[in-house]
Design a protein around this motif. Structure first.
Motif, PDB file in Angstrom:
ATOM      1  N   ILE A 225      -2.121 -15.266   2.167  1.00  0.00           N
ATOM      2  CA  ILE A 225      -3.061 -14.195   1.839  1.00  0.00           C
ATOM      3  C   ILE A 225      -2.800 -12.981   2.722  1.00  0.00           C
ATOM      4  O   ILE A 225      -2.753 -11.844   2.248  1.00  0.00           O
ATOM      5  N   MET A 226      -2.616 -13.197   4.024  1.00  0.00           N
ATOM      6  CA  MET A 226      -2.369 -12.096   4.940  1.00  0.00           C
ATOM      7  C   MET A 226      -1.039 -11.410   4.652  1.00  0.00           C
ATOM      8  O   MET A 226      -0.906 -10.198   4.821  1.00  0.00           O
ATOM      9  N   ARG A 227      -0.053 -12.177   4.198  1.00  0.00           N
ATOM     10  CA  ARG A 227       1.261 -11.607   3.892  1.00  0.00           C
ATOM     11  C   ARG A 227       1.159 -10.538   2.811  1.00  0.00           C
ATOM     12  O   ARG A 227       1.860  -9.524   2.864  1.00  0.00           O
ATOM     13  N   VAL A 228       0.262 -10.726   1.856  1.00  0.00           N
ATOM     14  CA  VAL A 228       0.060  -9.705   0.818  1.00  0.00           C
ATOM     15  C   VAL A 228      -0.428  -8.405   1.464  1.00  0.00           C
ATOM     16  O   VAL A 228       0.055  -7.316   1.146  1.00  0.00           O
ATOM     17  N   PHE A 229      -1.381  -8.522   2.398  1.00  0.00           N
ATOM     18  CA  PHE A 229      -1.900  -7.352   3.094  1.00  0.00           C
ATOM     19  C   PHE A 229      -0.800  -6.687   3.926  1.00  0.00           C
ATOM     20  O   PHE A 229      -0.661  -5.457   3.944  1.00  0.00           O
ATOM     21  N   VAL A 230       0.014  -7.489   4.604  1.00  0.00           N
ATOM     22  CA  VAL A 230       1.114  -6.956   5.406  1.00  0.00           C
ATOM     23  C   VAL A 230       2.127  -6.255   4.496  1.00  0.00           C
ATOM     24  O   VAL A 230       2.603  -5.158   4.815  1.00  0.00           O
ATOM     25  N   ASN A 231       2.434  -6.854   3.354  1.00  0.00           N
ATOM     26  CA  ASN A 231       3.393  -6.247   2.438  1.00  0.00           C
ATOM     27  C   ASN A 231       2.879  -4.929   1.855  1.00  0.00           C
ATOM     28  O   ASN A 231       3.653  -4.001   1.638  1.00  0.00           O
ATOM     29  N   VAL A 232       1.581  -4.842   1.606  1.00  0.00           N
ATOM     30  CA  VAL A 232       1.008  -3.568   1.152  1.00  0.00           C
ATOM     31  C   VAL A 232       1.136  -2.527   2.257  1.00  0.00           C
ATOM     32  O   VAL A 232       1.449  -1.366   1.995  1.00  0.00           O
ATOM     33  N   SER A 233       0.913  -2.937   3.504  1.00  0.00           N
ATOM     34  CA  SER A 233       1.071  -2.011   4.632  1.00  0.00           C
ATOM     35  C   SER A 233       2.521  -1.532   4.736  1.00  0.00           C
ATOM     36  O   SER A 233       2.772  -0.343   4.947  1.00  0.00           O
ATOM     37  N   ILE A 234       3.459  -2.455   4.585  1.00  0.00           N
ATOM     38  CA  ILE A 234       4.883  -2.090   4.636  1.00  0.00           C
ATOM     39  C   ILE A 234       5.239  -1.157   3.486  1.00  0.00           C
ATOM     40  O   ILE A 234       5.915  -0.147   3.679  1.00  0.00           O
ATOM     41  N   SER A 235       4.768  -1.463   2.285  1.00  0.00           N
ATOM     42  CA  SER A 235       5.038  -0.598   1.131  1.00  0.00           C
ATOM     43  C   SER A 235       4.425   0.782   1.332  1.00  0.00           C
ATOM     44  O   SER A 235       5.030   1.795   0.956  1.00  0.00           O
ATOM     45  N   SER A 236       3.242   0.823   1.929  1.00  0.00           N
ATOM     46  CA  SER A 236       2.597   2.109   2.188  1.00  0.00           C
ATOM     47  C   SER A 236       3.415   2.946   3.157  1.00  0.00           C
ATOM     48  O   SER A 236       3.595   4.149   2.957  1.00  0.00           O
ATOM     49  N   LEU A 237       3.930   2.320   4.208  1.00  0.00           N
ATOM     50  CA  LEU A 237       4.760   3.046   5.166  1.00  0.00           C
ATOM     51  C   LEU A 237       6.058   3.534   4.512  1.00  0.00           C
ATOM     52  O   LEU A 237       6.492   4.665   4.757  1.00  0.00           O
ATOM     53  N   ASN A 238       6.668   2.689   3.689  1.00  0.00           N
ATOM     54  CA  ASN A 238       7.880   3.105   2.970  1.00  0.00           C
ATOM     55  C   ASN A 238       7.582   4.304   2.078  1.00  0.00           C
ATOM     56  O   ASN A 238       8.350   5.264   2.023  1.00  0.00           O
ATOM     57  N   TRP A 239       6.465   4.240   1.385  1.00  0.00           N
ATOM     58  CA  TRP A 239       6.091   5.314   0.468  1.00  0.00           C
ATOM     59  C   TRP A 239       5.810   6.607   1.236  1.00  0.00           C
ATOM     60  O   TRP A 239       6.251   7.684   0.837  1.00  0.00           O
ATOM     61  N   LEU A 240       5.090   6.494   2.363  1.00  0.00           N
ATOM     62  CA  LEU A 240       4.804   7.676   3.177  1.00  0.00           C
ATOM     63  C   LEU A 240       6.079   8.276   3.764  1.00  0.00           C
ATOM     64  O   LEU A 240       6.175   9.488   3.958  1.00  0.00           O
ATOM     65  N   TYR A 241       7.059   7.443   4.045  1.00  0.00           N
ATOM     66  CA  TYR A 241       8.328   7.920   4.578  1.00  0.00           C
ATOM     67  C   TYR A 241       9.172   8.592   3.495  1.00  0.00           C
ATOM     68  O   TYR A 241      10.116   9.289   3.791  1.00  0.00           O
ATOM     69  N   GLY A 242       8.823   8.375   2.241  1.00  0.00           N
ATOM     70  CA  GLY A 242       9.535   9.011   1.141  1.00  0.00           C
ATOM     71  C   GLY A 242      10.581   8.133   0.484  1.00  0.00           C
ATOM     72  O   GLY A 242      11.459   8.633  -0.215  1.00  0.00           O
ATOM     73  N   ILE A 243      10.491   6.829   0.689  1.00  0.00           N
ATOM     74  CA  ILE A 243      11.439   5.902   0.072  1.00  0.00           C
ATOM     75  C   ILE A 243      11.104   5.788  -1.408  1.00  0.00           C
ATOM     76  O   ILE A 243       9.969   5.530  -1.783  1.00  0.00           O
ATOM     77  N   LYS A 244      12.093   5.987  -2.239  1.00  0.00           N
ATOM     78  CA  LYS A 244      11.893   5.873  -3.689  1.00  0.00           C
ATOM     79  C   LYS A 244      11.866   4.407  -4.094  1.00  0.00           C
ATOM     80  O   LYS A 244      12.421   3.547  -3.421  1.00  0.00           O
ATOM     81  N   ALA A 245      11.225   4.117  -5.224  1.00  0.00           N
ATOM     82  CA  ALA A 245      11.058   2.734  -5.669  1.00  0.00           C
ATOM     83  C   ALA A 245      12.400   2.063  -5.981  1.00  0.00           C
ATOM     84  O   ALA A 245      12.531   0.858  -5.837  1.00  0.00           O
ATOM     85  N   ASP A 246      13.382   2.830  -6.401  1.00  0.00           N
ATOM     86  CA  ASP A 246      14.670   2.222  -6.757  1.00  0.00           C
ATOM     87  C   ASP A 246      15.676   2.258  -5.602  1.00  0.00           C
ATOM     88  O   ASP A 246      16.856   1.970  -5.793  1.00  0.00           O
ATOM     89  N   THR A 247      15.244   2.584  -4.397  1.00  0.00           N
ATOM     90  CA  THR A 247      16.126   2.616  -3.234  1.00  0.00           C
ATOM     91  C   THR A 247      16.499   1.197  -2.826  1.00  0.00           C
ATOM     92  O   THR A 247      15.625   0.355  -2.649  1.00  0.00           O
ATOM     93  N   PRO A 248      17.789   0.913  -2.674  1.00  0.00           N
ATOM     94  CA  PRO A 248      18.176  -0.428  -2.213  1.00  0.00           C
ATOM     95  C   PRO A 248      17.755  -0.634  -0.755  1.00  0.00           C
ATOM     96  O   PRO A 248      17.872   0.272   0.069  1.00  0.00           O
ATOM     97  N   ILE A 249      17.263  -1.809  -0.444  1.00  0.00           N
ATOM     98  CA  ILE A 249      16.783  -2.145   0.892  1.00  0.00           C
ATOM     99  C   ILE A 249      17.602  -3.306   1.428  1.00  0.00           C
ATOM    100  O   ILE A 249      17.885  -4.260   0.698  1.00  0.00           O
TER     101      ILE A 249
END
Length: 130
Positions: free
Chosen positions: A49-73
């Motif tokens: 359950i917590m991992r979902v919250f952590v992953n949303v936080s990580i996605s939010s930081l990626n999005w704020l940094y300007g990472i596009k959805a199709d960027t390879p990671i």
């Protein structure tokens, strides 16, 4: 729900790729999987359950940094990324623990008047709205 730019980003996600060589940038960060970074005292169910919250936080930081959805990671994390992810996990776990132990007197004044409570320290915090 895919409303707005961030909703679209969350629904499509970023793709992972295997990269070799030196990588100094922290972003983009990849999502956590399974039990990686799970605190030792947490059960697997709590962590899932917590991992979902952590992953949303990580996605939010990626999005704020300007990472596009199709960027390879990168699939494997660098040392800098591992440090950042462990700090994100620590902050999320700390937030969870603070939610579990509210101090008396910190929340009672926010409860509506029609809820029966034994005491309301400091009375209502907002003026009479009528």
């Amino acid at each position: 729900v895919t409303t707005g730019a961030f909703g679209e980003y969350m629904s499509t996600g970023a793709t992972t790729m295997h990269v070799k060589g030196r990588q100094r940038d922290v972003f983009p960060l990849r999502q956590l999987h399974a039990v990686e970074f799970k605190p030792a005292h947490w059960t697997t169910q709590q962590w899932s359950i917590m991992r979902v919250f952590v992953n949303v936080s990580i996605s939010s930081l990626n999005w704020l940094y300007g990472i596009k959805a199709d960027t390879p990671i990168r699939f494997s994390l660098t040392a800098a990324q591992t440090d950042v992810v462990s700090r994100i996990v620590d902050r999320c776990v700390d937030f969870y623990s603070r939610l579990q132990r509210p101090t008396e007197g910190s929340w009672e004044s926010f409860v509506p008047d029609w809820v029966p409570l034994t005491g309301r320290p400091n009375g209502p915090r907002y003026g009479n709205l009528v």
